[in-house]
Enzyme design. Structure first.
Site, PDB file in Angstrom:
ATOM      1  N   GLU A 168      -0.133  -9.454  -1.054  1.00 16.63           N
ATOM      2  CA  GLU A 168      -1.567  -9.778  -0.983  1.00 16.63           C
ATOM      3  C   GLU A 168      -2.202  -9.748  -2.372  1.00 16.63           C
ATOM      4  OE1 GLU A 168      -2.319  -6.628   1.834  1.00 16.63           O
ATOM      5  OE2 GLU A 168      -2.744  -8.087   3.404  1.00 16.63           O
ATOM      6  N   ALA A 209       0.856  -1.180   0.000  1.00 18.01           N
ATOM      7  CA  ALA A 209       0.000   0.000   0.000  1.00 18.01           C
ATOM      8  C   ALA A 209       0.896   1.235   0.000  1.00 18.01           C
ATOM      9  CB  ALA A 209      -0.868  -0.016   1.253  1.00 18.01           C
ATOM     10  N   GLY A 212       0.756  -5.125   0.730  1.00 18.89           N
ATOM     11  CA  GLY A 212      -0.355  -5.196  -0.218  1.00 18.89           C
ATOM     12  C   GLY A 212       0.053  -5.793  -1.561  1.00 18.89           C
ATOM     13  N   GLU A 245       3.973  -5.331   7.318  1.00 18.91           N
ATOM     14  CA  GLU A 245       3.103  -4.292   7.908  1.00 18.91           C
ATOM     15  C   GLU A 245       3.344  -4.066   9.389  1.00 18.91           C
ATOM     16  OE1 GLU A 245       2.127  -6.684   5.832  1.00 18.91           O
ATOM     17  OE2 GLU A 245       0.655  -5.934   4.407  1.00 18.91           O
TER      18      GLU A 245
END
Ligand code: CAA
Length: 258
Positions: A112, A66, A109, A132
């Site tokens: 993911e 992210a 992310g 994270e």
């Protein structure tokens, strides 16, 4: 004119390639990238000319997670309103196979995002991880769930709780990566595989994908029932008759997607 942060290419018949294009930010996933990926996936799912999709980044980074700069100062309500789960659902629920072609970083992310795809092809020096925890959060795009389902509790805990980065070889050995190839071959290999899938009868491919994915969330009995219904359904397709006739007549089948 600025280049879009997500590009769509058509490298071969029946194949679409979606490329994340923020090289200066290691392909960090800001909201624009996320929305564009979701928009393209929705369109490609409805495009009869597309039978398999490759999702990739560049040689340095698939996606470094992210966009930290974009979310550093937001609150929980803004976080909720980003609706990222809904956006990534366009990949997870795409009826066509999606292959992640990973070079460089697939972190947070980015890892993911790769796990939302159906097949992961990685270059030998690719780097995976869910870091994270190191910045005060946890994986928020499916990492705690999909990594655990892919590699089991103890490996998932080992990486989610430390935030350590791991290499493509380890990812392959754990069962996170489907195929490991030299870095320079990642995209070519993914497109070749996508081409082979695109030539197969699309109804059978779609049913196979659905049976695997839905079965993962169900009991064995329910999964087996879903699979049985899917194979029964395929016996109404022209492509099943053509595929079996071509085998018996020793010729190449011509599939029509009917
Ligand atoms: N968000 C925003 N910007 C990022 C970024 C990210 N996730 N990753 C890299 N960048 C930016 C850097 O800030 C830098 O920008 P400037 O040139 O403006 O300084 C540029 O990309 C290049 O990065 P580096 O200089 O750090 O490049 P490097 O090759 O030395 O290191 C890296 C690459 C290891 C990926 C490192 O950038 C890094 O650790 N990035 C963050 C990885 C991370 O923590 N990801 C998880 C994010 S949280 C998340 O993903 C949770 C969620 O789903 C909700």
């Amino acid at each position: 004119m600025t280049t879009p942060v997500v590009l769509v290419e058509r490298p071969a018949e029946g194949v679409a390639l979606v490329r994340i294009n923020r090289p200066d930010a290691r392909n960090a996933l800001n909201m624009e990238v996320r929305r564009l990926i979701a928009q393209h996936l929705t369109e490609l799912a409805d495009d009869a000319g597309v039978r398999c999709i490759v999702l990739t980044g560049n040689e340095k980074s698939f996606a470094a997670g992210a966009d930290i700069k974009e979310m550093a100062n937001i609150g929980s309500i803004e976080m909720l309103q980003r609706g990222t789960l809904k956006l990534w659902r366009t990949i997870a629920s795409c009826p066509k196979p999606v292959i992640a072609a990973v070079n460089g970083f697939a972190l947070g992310g980015g890892c993911e995002l790769a796990m939302t795809c159906d097949i992961i092809i990685a270059g030998e020096s690719a780097k995976f991880g869910q870091p994270e925890v190191k910045i005060g959060i946890i994986p928020g795009g499916g990492g705690t769930q999909r990594l655990t389902r892919a590699v089991g509790k103890f490996k998932a805990m080992r990486y989610v709780l430390t935030g350590d980065i791991f290499g493509a070889r380890e990812a392959y050995e754990m069962g996170l990566v489907s195929e490991l190839v030299p870095d320079a071959d990642v995209e070519k290999h993914a497109i070749e595989m996508a081409k082979r899938i695109a030539e197969l009868p699309p109804l059978a491919v779609e049913q196979a994908k659905e049976a695997v994915l839905r079965g993962m969330d169900a009991s064995l009995e329910t999964g087996l029932a879903l699979e049985t219904k899917a194979i029964q359904l395929l016996f109404s397709s022209e492509d099943q008759k053509e595929g079996m006739a071509a085998f018996i007549e020793k010729r190449k089948p011509v599939f029509k997607g009917r």
